[in-house]
Motif scaffolding. Structure first.
Motif, PDB file in Angstrom:
ATOM      1  N   PRO A 523     -10.055   0.589  52.094  1.00  0.00           N
ATOM      2  CA  PRO A 523     -10.789  -0.699  51.955  1.00  0.00           C
ATOM      3  C   PRO A 523     -10.832  -1.189  50.423  1.00  0.00           C
ATOM      4  O   PRO A 523     -10.770  -2.339  49.971  1.00  0.00           O
ATOM      5  N   LEU A 524     -10.920  -0.241  49.433  1.00  0.00           N
ATOM      6  CA  LEU A 524     -11.054  -0.487  47.974  1.00  0.00           C
ATOM      7  C   LEU A 524      -9.448  -1.257  47.417  1.00  0.00           C
ATOM      8  O   LEU A 524      -9.717  -2.369  46.869  1.00  0.00           O
ATOM      9  N   LEU A 525      -8.478  -0.816  48.265  1.00  0.00           N
ATOM     10  CA  LEU A 525      -7.085  -1.330  47.759  1.00  0.00           C
ATOM     11  C   LEU A 525      -6.785  -2.727  48.110  1.00  0.00           C
ATOM     12  O   LEU A 525      -5.837  -3.463  47.813  1.00  0.00           O
ATOM     13  N   VAL A 596     -19.315   6.729  41.181  1.00  0.00           N
ATOM     14  CA  VAL A 596     -18.946   7.999  41.825  1.00  0.00           C
ATOM     15  C   VAL A 596     -19.351   7.861  43.190  1.00  0.00           C
ATOM     16  O   VAL A 596     -20.466   7.631  43.513  1.00  0.00           O
ATOM     17  N   LEU A 597     -18.373   8.304  44.151  1.00  0.00           N
ATOM     18  CA  LEU A 597     -18.628   8.472  45.655  1.00  0.00           C
ATOM     19  C   LEU A 597     -19.092   9.816  45.804  1.00  0.00           C
ATOM     20  O   LEU A 597     -18.588  10.945  45.634  1.00  0.00           O
ATOM     21  N   LEU A 621     -23.986   5.311  41.151  1.00  0.00           N
ATOM     22  CA  LEU A 621     -23.883   6.168  42.304  1.00  0.00           C
ATOM     23  C   LEU A 621     -23.737   5.768  43.710  1.00  0.00           C
ATOM     24  O   LEU A 621     -24.663   4.934  44.029  1.00  0.00           O
ATOM     25  N   PHE A 622     -22.788   5.913  44.433  1.00  0.00           N
ATOM     26  CA  PHE A 622     -22.642   5.446  45.822  1.00  0.00           C
ATOM     27  C   PHE A 622     -22.692   6.636  46.688  1.00  0.00           C
ATOM     28  O   PHE A 622     -21.923   7.316  46.807  1.00  0.00           O
ATOM     29  N   GLU A 636     -19.368  -0.135  50.199  1.00  0.00           N
ATOM     30  CA  GLU A 636     -20.247  -0.736  49.305  1.00  0.00           C
ATOM     31  C   GLU A 636     -19.616  -0.737  47.903  1.00  0.00           C
ATOM     32  O   GLU A 636     -19.755  -1.547  47.044  1.00  0.00           O
ATOM     33  N   VAL A 637     -18.740   0.121  47.761  1.00  0.00           N
ATOM     34  CA  VAL A 637     -17.967   0.136  46.500  1.00  0.00           C
ATOM     35  C   VAL A 637     -17.154  -1.130  46.520  1.00  0.00           C
ATOM     36  O   VAL A 637     -16.838  -1.810  45.479  1.00  0.00           O
ATOM     37  N   ALA A 638     -16.330  -1.205  47.754  1.00  0.00           N
ATOM     38  CA  ALA A 638     -15.543  -2.563  47.859  1.00  0.00           C
ATOM     39  C   ALA A 638     -16.284  -3.878  47.612  1.00  0.00           C
ATOM     40  O   ALA A 638     -15.719  -4.601  46.958  1.00  0.00           O
TER      41      ALA A 638
END
Length: 648
Positions: A523-525, A596-597, A621-622, A636-638
């Motif tokens: 999903p990040l990409l 950081v995951l 931090l995630f 959440e990072v995305a």
């Protein structure tokens, strides 16, 4: 009429030819005529002993010894009789007296050792075995038994050298090979496996060498070989709790818990009251608590089960309950390094750094701890005055640990010490610029003289670090300016830049839980406005070959030679997104923006229920909201990436 000597000769001839009744009659007549004739008493005593009349034999031989105390043969035969009657202490006393009369007799020294050992006098037994080997150096058995006693006494180095001599004298001595292997295992010598494998081959009906061989393979991280040896032990002793427990642990390491669980459940159907069996089942069923609770219901003082349940509760974030159980485990076995180390991890995760650092020093006594003690003769520095003296700070555990805790090196120098630093070769270029560090050595290089030594992860204890006193100023590491300039030029382009790391070292016990993998980061990409750069090295890099990557992704791994290269790349990026592994620590140490995951049960250094890190001010931090849920954390990072891109 026959003389006394002639009568004794006739009686002895009858005795040795098996005509025992006639011999007994004649011995009796001789003693009726001469009650204190020592030869007759001695011979008649031997005849009685052969016939099972032990009480009468003891009386006769004791009278013979009293009449001729300087006759070693009498004393040796009386000693043998004492052993037959179950009195090894009396036997040892007679053997010692006989040996004083014949000090060069291996035939007396060796049985003295056996009698003393039976009597529980291991010191006398060891001395007698050694005396035997001095008298007759080519005897393997006393050499082997001396080595075994040395091992039991904790004199491992002497035991190893003695047992090596024993197996050279008799290569087929299975017991000597077994004890040699166990002694070598205690000192973590690589040839422990060879010795134990030899013992297993020579003792085909004995489960114990196979159990210890399995343990040696396990300690060396050879899970498959460990399982094979343990299956051999269980084939000979299907109810061996220790073998079942270790097999469960070995199969857990490679995801093969099913086999161990099946065997354990079969055992527990036969022996439902086997606390060790329930504990072993807990290793084969890592998510369950029931088997641990069952083990403790059967045996409330089962230290391993207490620690195991405490660790599971810690991983379920039930920290207060976990710490109560850890405290019980430590009270049960205050000397247990494993109990204290387990408690340290819970204390540190809970933010109790003071208690955590103190317990963390027990790590060197834990069999599965990944770093061996250095064995340096210099004293451990624990915060004493050190001005004007030289100290060696040395790496332990993983590269991420070194990067996180090298921050203390300048603080040691600030106390007036001359600081030397020893790390893996791939960290040397990165650490060369540390303020206050006189020289950085690669592990294996010759070291100059120094007064003190300290592993890097013992430094927080030396500085009495609490949450509020963590030395968190960043950057404390810096990238090489020339390399950074080159990378900035290479990475220049449109859009924001982010480096990705998705996996740690698979040899780390918890890597499966802490590493999301490349697929989870998909999903990040898909977030527009970013260019993605792969910083992943090691086995995790192989995932790229199995996945089509978008045009926005560039793999930089082929151009990374060491951590200094990675640092220069990170210094050229807008952001680093990493799992819990060394590059995350590097980004934090450089003061680079870091996301950081983290798994639901994170490593202790990330604490609980916070989005920031007291160790790294630029980190966010995630966290997984539940075990295994990378989708939510990555989502959440995305979202955060999209928001950042929208405001750039």
């Amino acid at each position: 009429m026959a003389t006394l000597d002639e009568a004794l000769a006739i009686a002895l001839d009858l005795h040795t030819s098996g005509r025992t009744e006639e011999a007994e009659t004649l011995y009796g007549r001789i003693l009726d005529a001469v009650p204190d004739e020592p030869n007759a008493l001695h011979l008649y005593g031997l005849l009685c002993a052969q016939g099972g009349q032990l009480e009468q034999a003891a009386d006769l031989l004791s009278r013979a010894v009293a009449l001729r105390p300087g006759q070693p043969e009498y004393r040796a035969n009386l000693a043998t009789l004492h052993q037959a009657r179950g009195n090894p202490a009396a036997a040892a006393a007679e053997y010692r007296a006989a040996l004083r009369l014949c000090p060069d007799s291996a035939a007396l020294a060796f049985p003295l050792a056996g009698a003393a050992r039976q009597a529980g006098d291991s010191g006398l037994a060891l001395a007698a075995y050694r005396r035997t080997t001095l008298i007759q150096p080519d005897l393997a058995e006393p050499m082997a038994q001396a080595g075994i006693l040395l091992r039991y006494a904790g004199r491992t180095g002497e035991a190893v050298s003695t047992l090596r001599r024993a197996v050279r004298l008799r290569p087929g001595h299975g017991e000597a090979w077994h004890h040699l292997g166990v002694a070598l295992q205690r000192t973590r010598e690589p040839d422990a496996v060879t010795a134990l494998a030899q013992a297993a081959a020579l003792l085909p009906e004995d489960a114990t060498p196979r159990l210890n061989l399995g343990r040696a393979h396990y300690d060396a991280g050879r899970w498959g070989a460990a399982a094979a040896a343990l299956r051999g032990a269980l084939a000979l002793d299907p109810a061996n709790d220790g073998a079942l427990e270790l097999l469960a642990a070995a199969r857990h390491k490679v995801g093969g818990e099913g086999e161990a669980a099946t065997a354990l459940r079969r055992l527990l159907r036969l022996r439902p009251d086997a606390a060790n069996g329930w504990y072993a089942l807990s290793l084969a069923e890592p998510g369950a608590l029931g088997s641990l609770r069952r083990a403790l219901a059967l045996q409330p003082d089962h230290r391993n089960a207490l620690s195991g349940l405490a660790n599971r509760l810690r991983d379920q974030r039930e920290i207060a309950a976990s710490l109560r159980l850890h405290d019980r485990a430590v009270r049960l076995e205050p000397a247990s390094a494993e109990a204290r180390w387990n408690r340290s991890l819970a204390r540190l995760l809970a933010g109790d750094l003071t208690g955590g650092w103190e317990d963390y020093e027990a790590r060197w006594g834990v069999a599965e701890f990944p770093t061996r003690p250095r064995g340096l003769p210099q004293p451990l520095w624990s915060g004493e005055g050190i001005a004007g003296q030289t100290i060696l700070l040395h790496e332990e555990q993983g590269r991420g640990d070194a990067i996180q805790f090298v921050r203390y090196a300048p603080l040691v120098a600030a106390r007036g010490a001359r600081v030397l630093l020893e790390v893996g070769a791939d960290l040397v270029p990165l650490f060369r610029g540390l303020p206050g560090v006189e020289r950085v050595f690669a592990r294996g290089e010759a070291l100059p003289a120094f007064d003190w030594q300290c592993p890097l992860l013992s430094l927080p204890r030396a500085f009495a670090t609490r949450l509020e006193t963590i030395p968190a100023a960043v950057p404390y590491l810096s990238a090489d300016p020339a390399r950074t300039a080159a990378w900035k030029e290479q990475l220049a382009g449109k859009g924001l830049t982010v480096g990705l790391v998705w996996a740690g070292n698979p040899q780390f016990a918890g890597d499966r839980e802490r590493s999301p993998g490349l697929a989870a980061l998909a999903p990040l990409l898909a977030v527009p406005g970013w260019r993605f750069f792969g910083l992943q090295l090691g086995p995790g890099h192989d995932e790229l070959a199995r996945r089509a990557m978008p045009a926005s992704f560039t793999d930089l791994a082929p151009e990374i030679r060491d951590f200094a290269d990675t640092a220069a790349i990170m210094a050229s990026l807008d952001l680093v997104v990493s799992s819990c592994t060394a590059p995350a620590h590097l980004a934090g140490a450089l003061g680079v923006p870091l996301w950081v995951l983290l798994s639901h049960a994170p490593d202790w250094r990330w604490l609980l229920d916070r989005a920031d890190s007291p160790w790294y001010p630029t980190a966010r931090l995630f966290r997984q909201p539940r075990p295994g849920d990378w989708a939510t954390a990555v989502g959440e990072v995305a979202a955060a990436l999209a928001e950042r891109a929208a405001h750039s």
